[in-house]
Design a protein around this motif. Structure first.
Motif, PDB file in Angstrom:
ATOM      1  N   THR A  90       0.827  -1.210   0.000  1.00  0.00           N
ATOM      2  CA  THR A  90       0.000   0.000   0.000  1.00  0.00           C
ATOM      3  C   THR A  90       0.860   1.259   0.000  1.00  0.00           C
ATOM      4  O   THR A  90       0.611   2.200  -0.763  1.00  0.00           O
ATOM      5  CB  THR A  90      -0.926   0.011   1.224  1.00  0.00           C
ATOM      6  N   LEU A  91       1.881   1.281   0.850  1.00  0.00           N
ATOM      7  CA  LEU A  91       2.762   2.451   0.929  1.00  0.00           C
ATOM      8  C   LEU A  91       3.491   2.676  -0.388  1.00  0.00           C
ATOM      9  O   LEU A  91       3.556   3.801  -0.892  1.00  0.00           O
ATOM     10  CB  LEU A  91       3.752   2.276   2.073  1.00  0.00           C
ATOM     11  N   TRP A  92       4.044   1.602  -0.960  1.00  0.00           N
ATOM     12  CA  TRP A  92       4.750   1.734  -2.227  1.00  0.00           C
ATOM     13  C   TRP A  92       3.808   2.190  -3.331  1.00  0.00           C
ATOM     14  O   TRP A  92       4.192   2.975  -4.212  1.00  0.00           O
ATOM     15  CB  TRP A  92       5.405   0.401  -2.605  1.00  0.00           C
ATOM     16  N   GLY A  93       2.581   1.684  -3.281  1.00  0.00           N
ATOM     17  CA  GLY A  93       1.591   2.099  -4.274  1.00  0.00           C
ATOM     18  C   GLY A  93       1.307   3.587  -4.205  1.00  0.00           C
ATOM     19  O   GLY A  93       1.242   4.266  -5.234  1.00  0.00           O
ATOM     20  N   ARG A  94       1.189   4.110  -2.999  1.00  0.00           N
ATOM     21  CA  ARG A  94       0.896   5.539  -2.851  1.00  0.00           C
ATOM     22  C   ARG A  94       2.087   6.396  -3.261  1.00  0.00           C
ATOM     23  O   ARG A  94       1.909   7.492  -3.798  1.00  0.00           O
ATOM     24  CB  ARG A  94       0.473   5.821  -1.407  1.00  0.00           C
ATOM     25  N   ILE A  95       3.288   5.905  -3.014  1.00  0.00           N
ATOM     26  CA  ILE A  95       4.475   6.621  -3.490  1.00  0.00           C
ATOM     27  C   ILE A  95       4.458   6.675  -5.017  1.00  0.00           C
ATOM     28  O   ILE A  95       4.761   7.707  -5.630  1.00  0.00           O
ATOM     29  CB  ILE A  95       5.760   5.947  -2.980  1.00  0.00           C
ATOM     30  N   LEU A  96       4.071   5.568  -5.634  1.00  0.00           N
ATOM     31  CA  LEU A  96       4.014   5.496  -7.089  1.00  0.00           C
ATOM     32  C   LEU A  96       2.948   6.447  -7.643  1.00  0.00           C
ATOM     33  O   LEU A  96       3.177   7.142  -8.637  1.00  0.00           O
ATOM     34  CB  LEU A  96       3.710   4.062  -7.527  1.00  0.00           C
ATOM     35  N   TYR A  97       1.771   6.503  -6.984  1.00  0.00           N
ATOM     36  CA  TYR A  97       0.722   7.443  -7.414  1.00  0.00           C
ATOM     37  C   TYR A  97       1.270   8.867  -7.421  1.00  0.00           C
ATOM     38  O   TYR A  97       1.011   9.649  -8.346  1.00  0.00           O
ATOM     39  CB  TYR A  97      -0.483   7.421  -6.464  1.00  0.00           C
ATOM     40  N   GLN A  98       2.020   9.184  -6.357  1.00  0.00           N
ATOM     41  CA  GLN A  98       2.490  10.563  -6.194  1.00  0.00           C
ATOM     42  C   GLN A  98       3.604  10.910  -7.174  1.00  0.00           C
ATOM     43  O   GLN A  98       3.688  12.044  -7.643  1.00  0.00           O
ATOM     44  CB  GLN A  98       2.936  10.767  -4.747  1.00  0.00           C
ATOM     45  N   VAL A  99       4.439   9.935  -7.503  1.00  0.00           N
ATOM     46  CA  VAL A  99       5.486  10.173  -8.509  1.00  0.00           C
ATOM     47  C   VAL A  99       4.836  10.496  -9.845  1.00  0.00           C
ATOM     48  O   VAL A  99       5.204  11.464 -10.520  1.00  0.00           O
ATOM     49  CB  VAL A  99       6.406   8.941  -8.635  1.00  0.00           C
ATOM     50  N   ASP A 100       3.836   9.697 -10.228  1.00  0.00           N
ATOM     51  CA  ASP A 100       3.124   9.943 -11.493  1.00  0.00           C
ATOM     52  C   ASP A 100       2.339  11.253 -11.429  1.00  0.00           C
ATOM     53  O   ASP A 100       2.299  12.010 -12.397  1.00  0.00           O
ATOM     54  CB  ASP A 100       2.169   8.789 -11.797  1.00  0.00           C
ATOM     55  N   GLY A 101       1.730  11.509 -10.276  1.00  0.00           N
ATOM     56  CA  GLY A 101       0.948  12.736 -10.121  1.00  0.00           C
ATOM     57  C   GLY A 101       1.807  13.980 -10.194  1.00  0.00           C
ATOM     58  O   GLY A 101       1.414  14.990 -10.786  1.00  0.00           O
ATOM     59  N   LEU A 102       2.999  13.914  -9.607  1.00  0.00           N
ATOM     60  CA  LEU A 102       3.921  15.059  -9.645  1.00  0.00           C
ATOM     61  C   LEU A 102       4.373  15.348 -11.074  1.00  0.00           C
ATOM     62  O   LEU A 102       4.477  16.509 -11.479  1.00  0.00           O
ATOM     63  CB  LEU A 102       5.127  14.780  -8.750  1.00  0.00           C
ATOM     64  N   LYS A 103       4.620  14.297 -11.841  1.00  0.00           N
ATOM     65  CA  LYS A 103       4.987  14.485 -13.250  1.00  0.00           C
ATOM     66  C   LYS A 103       3.856  15.162 -14.017  1.00  0.00           C
ATOM     67  O   LYS A 103       4.102  16.052 -14.851  1.00  0.00           O
ATOM     68  CB  LYS A 103       5.311  13.138 -13.891  1.00  0.00           C
ATOM     69  N   MET A 104       2.622  14.768 -13.718  1.00  0.00           N
ATOM     70  CA  MET A 104       1.465  15.383 -14.370  1.00  0.00           C
ATOM     71  C   MET A 104       1.362  16.856 -14.017  1.00  0.00           C
ATOM     72  O   MET A 104       1.073  17.700 -14.864  1.00  0.00           O
ATOM     73  CB  MET A 104       0.183  14.641 -13.961  1.00  0.00           C
ATOM     74  N   LEU A 105       1.609  17.173 -12.728  1.00  0.00           N
ATOM     75  CA  LEU A 105       1.510  18.563 -12.281  1.00  0.00           C
ATOM     76  C   LEU A 105       2.585  19.431 -12.924  1.00  0.00           C
ATOM     77  O   LEU A 105       2.326  20.577 -13.308  1.00  0.00           O
ATOM     78  CB  LEU A 105       1.611  18.625 -10.759  1.00  0.00           C
ATOM     79  N   LEU A 106       3.807  18.895 -13.049  1.00  0.00           N
ATOM     80  CA  LEU A 106       4.899  19.650 -13.662  1.00  0.00           C
ATOM     81  C   LEU A 106       4.609  19.952 -15.132  1.00  0.00           C
ATOM     82  O   LEU A 106       5.005  20.997 -15.654  1.00  0.00           O
ATOM     83  CB  LEU A 106       6.216  18.887 -13.523  1.00  0.00           C
ATOM     84  N   LYS A 107       3.923  19.039 -15.790  1.00  0.00           N
ATOM     85  CA  LYS A 107       3.567  19.262 -17.194  1.00  0.00           C
ATOM     86  C   LYS A 107       2.358  20.189 -17.335  1.00  0.00           C
ATOM     87  O   LYS A 107       2.200  20.866 -18.343  1.00  0.00           O
ATOM     88  CB  LYS A 107       3.256  17.925 -17.875  1.00  0.00           C
ATOM     89  N   ARG A 108       1.512  20.202 -16.286  1.00  0.00           N
ATOM     90  CA  ARG A 108       0.293  21.024 -16.319  1.00  0.00           C
ATOM     91  C   ARG A 108       0.189  21.821 -15.018  1.00  0.00           C
ATOM     92  O   ARG A 108      -0.654  21.522 -14.169  1.00  0.00           O
ATOM     93  CB  ARG A 108      -0.939  20.141 -16.516  1.00  0.00           C
ATOM     94  N   PRO A 109       1.057  22.813 -14.823  1.00  0.00           N
ATOM     95  CA  PRO A 109       1.102  23.564 -13.556  1.00  0.00           C
ATOM     96  C   PRO A 109      -0.171  24.333 -13.234  1.00  0.00           C
ATOM     97  O   PRO A 109      -0.385  24.716 -12.084  1.00  0.00           O
ATOM     98  CB  PRO A 109       2.286  24.527 -13.759  1.00  0.00           C
ATOM     99  N   ALA A 110      -1.021  24.569 -14.232  1.00  0.00           N
ATOM    100  CA  ALA A 110      -2.287  25.271 -13.983  1.00  0.00           C
ATOM    101  C   ALA A 110      -3.338  24.341 -13.405  1.00  0.00           C
ATOM    102  O   ALA A 110      -4.420  24.790 -13.012  1.00  0.00           O
ATOM    103  CB  ALA A 110      -2.804  25.904 -15.275  1.00  0.00           C
ATOM    104  N   GLY A 111      -3.037  23.038 -13.327  1.00  0.00           N
ATOM    105  CA  GLY A 111      -3.988  22.083 -12.771  1.00  0.00           C
ATOM    106  C   GLY A 111      -4.875  21.461 -13.832  1.00  0.00           C
ATOM    107  O   GLY A 111      -4.910  21.884 -14.989  1.00  0.00           O
ATOM    108  N   LEU A 112      -5.616  20.440 -13.402  1.00  0.00           N
ATOM    109  CA  LEU A 112      -6.468  19.674 -14.313  1.00  0.00           C
ATOM    110  C   LEU A 112      -7.947  19.840 -14.018  1.00  0.00           C
ATOM    111  O   LEU A 112      -8.791  19.312 -14.745  1.00  0.00           O
ATOM    112  CB  LEU A 112      -6.106  18.182 -14.216  1.00  0.00           C
ATOM    113  N   GLY A 113      -8.285  20.551 -12.941  1.00  0.00           N
ATOM    114  CA  GLY A 113      -9.685  20.664 -12.551  1.00  0.00           C
ATOM    115  C   GLY A 113     -10.119  19.452 -11.751  1.00  0.00           C
ATOM    116  O   GLY A 113      -9.428  18.430 -11.692  1.00  0.00           O
ATOM    117  N   TYR A 114     -11.283  19.549 -11.141  1.00  0.00           N
ATOM    118  CA  TYR A 114     -11.792  18.448 -10.305  1.00  0.00           C
ATOM    119  C   TYR A 114     -11.980  17.191 -11.140  1.00  0.00           C
ATOM    120  O   TYR A 114     -12.578  17.229 -12.216  1.00  0.00           O
ATOM    121  CB  TYR A 114     -13.115  18.856  -9.657  1.00  0.00           C
ATOM    122  N   MET A 115     -11.463  16.064 -10.662  1.00  0.00           N
ATOM    123  CA  MET A 115     -11.518  14.750 -11.311  1.00  0.00           C
ATOM    124  C   MET A 115     -10.628  14.669 -12.559  1.00  0.00           C
ATOM    125  O   MET A 115     -10.619  13.651 -13.249  1.00  0.00           O
ATOM    126  CB  MET A 115     -12.961  14.374 -11.685  1.00  0.00           C
TER     127      MET A 115
END
Length: 408
Positions: A90-115
């Motif tokens: 579970t912990l490793w999975g959440r770290i993985l979610y956040q690594v992918d999520g951070l990459k998404m945020l860096l590419k789209r710094p204005a955000g993606l909107g709800y959902m």
């Protein structure tokens, strides 16, 4: 909070401490359990008066854990706390979610909107997993509202924690909530959000006088109408009345997806799929429906186009690949019966593309995925794997020229 109380005499105080500690154990959350142990250790060091109590509580925790293992004969209940650092998928999975999520945020710094994260994540994730939220409140704020919103949220927490006028209990609660929010979505619960608000202190109180009261009233009314519209739309969706929800909120993507899955009429299904694609090109379900309709109409070129897009939008879903292989196998049989060698070559190459695409995805899989409980790479069962190997051999014997290095 109990350990911060000045008066700890009486049985009621100890009963509450035992109940709350036991409740944490029964949640099954290793992260919450770890934070509780850290807190007990902190008070053991700084508060001499509580050392005996904390020592007793430690024995209580160990005793309950052992009893849980003996009674159930399994480490999957209380015994799972003993594997917090060894088998914590579970912990490793959440770290993985956040690594992918951070990459998404860096590419789209204005955000993606709800959902927005939920819809985009299947097409950019770096391993096989399924999640609706990134399990980090601060990062989720960034993904929803943009990097500026995330930075402001972090600053607000830090400022409140270091605020001199705040009590130690308030600061302690904010620190615990902030730490746990980095691995879960606490702030999405109203009760936790209210606790955060109560713990935050403002340096100065300022009174604002509204000079243009009419404009303020107008904006308030507009906000009320929009909120009412959203409330009615989502309420209808919750009740399963998707068509009515879409009449009020045509942009409600989740309701349209659910309505699409219920459609039995081909024309209505295609219309719903087109609307989904128009509003959000990342919805793999819409391309899957379009591919199914094209396949039924023997429009195989369109089917290939839609099926490829469905795969790219949900690249770690093995079932989509298998469905595509089944369809291509049927088309190959049809082309072979018609002695259409050119058509056979086209769809043989499509099967080879599937093999190459899966190999590409597996090479890009994040090494963190090796710590996950579930299979981290895409892999067909033996029937599909043998079929694809036969296809490659057949293609090499009958179509591939010497020195041909074409990539499909």
């Amino acid at each position: 909070m109990l350990l911060y109380e000045k008066k700890k005499e009486g049985k009621l105080w100890y009963i509450k401490l035992y109940i709350l500690t036991t409740a944490v154990l029964f949640t099954g959350s290793r992260i919450v359990f770890f934070l509780m142990i850290i807190n007990y250790l902190l008070f053991f060091i700084v508060d001499k008066k509580n050392r005996v109590t904390i020592f007793v509580m430690t024995g209580w925790i160990i005793g309950l854990t052992i009893i849980g293992i003996v009674i159930t004969g399994s480490y999957q209940n209380m015994g799972r706390y003993l594997t917090i650092f060894t088998h914590n998928s579970t912990l490793w999975g959440r770290i993985l979610y956040q690594v992918d999520g951070l990459k998404m945020l860096l590419k789209r710094p204005a955000g993606l909107g709800y959902m927005g994260y939920y819809f985009l994540q299947p097409s950019v994730q770096s391993a096989a997993y399924t999640t609706k939220f990134v399990h980090n409140d601060f990062l989720q704020i960034g993904l929803d509202g943009g990097m500026i919103a995330m930075i402001l949220a972090v600053i607000l927490f830090i400022q409140s924690i270091y605020e001199k006028s705040s009590q130690d209990l308030q600061k302690h609660l904010l620190v615990i909530i902030a730490i746990h929010s980095c691995l879960d979505f606490n702030l999405q619960f109203l009760s936790i959000g209210m606790i955060v608000i109560v713990c935050m202190q403002c340096k100065e109180k300022k009174e604002l006088q509204l000079k243009k009261i009419k404009i303020f009233c107008l904006l308030t009314f507009v906000g009320f109408v929009l909120s009412l519209r959203a409330g009615i739309g989502t309420s209808l969706e919750y009740q399963g009345k998707y068509k009515q929800a879409l009449k009020i909120m045509p942009e409600l993507t989740t309701a349209r997806m659910k309505q699409l899955s219920k459609e039995t009429n081909k024309n209505q299904a295609e219309e719903s799929a087109d609307k989904l694609i128009h509003s959000n090109k990342r919805i793999s379900q819409a391309y899957g429906v379009k591919a199914e309709i094209a396949y039924g109409e023997n429009n195989y070129n369109a089917m290939v186009r839609y099926k490829r897009q469905e795969i790219k939008n949900r690249k770690y879903d093995i079932a989509i690949y298998e469905d595509y292989i089944d369809k291509l196998a049927c088309i190959l049989q049809e082309k072979q019966a018609d002695s259409d060698t050119k058509g056979m070559k086209q769809y043989l190459e499509e099967l080879l593309w599937i093999q190459q695409y899966i190999e590409k995805i597996n090479t890009q899989t994040n090494p963190i995925a090796n710590h996950l409980k579930d299979e981290s790479i895409l892999q067909f069962d033996s029937n599909y794997q043998n079929y694809l190997e036969q296809i490659r051999d057949y293609y090499n014997r009958n179509y591939k020229t010497q020195g041909d290095k074409t990539q499909f």
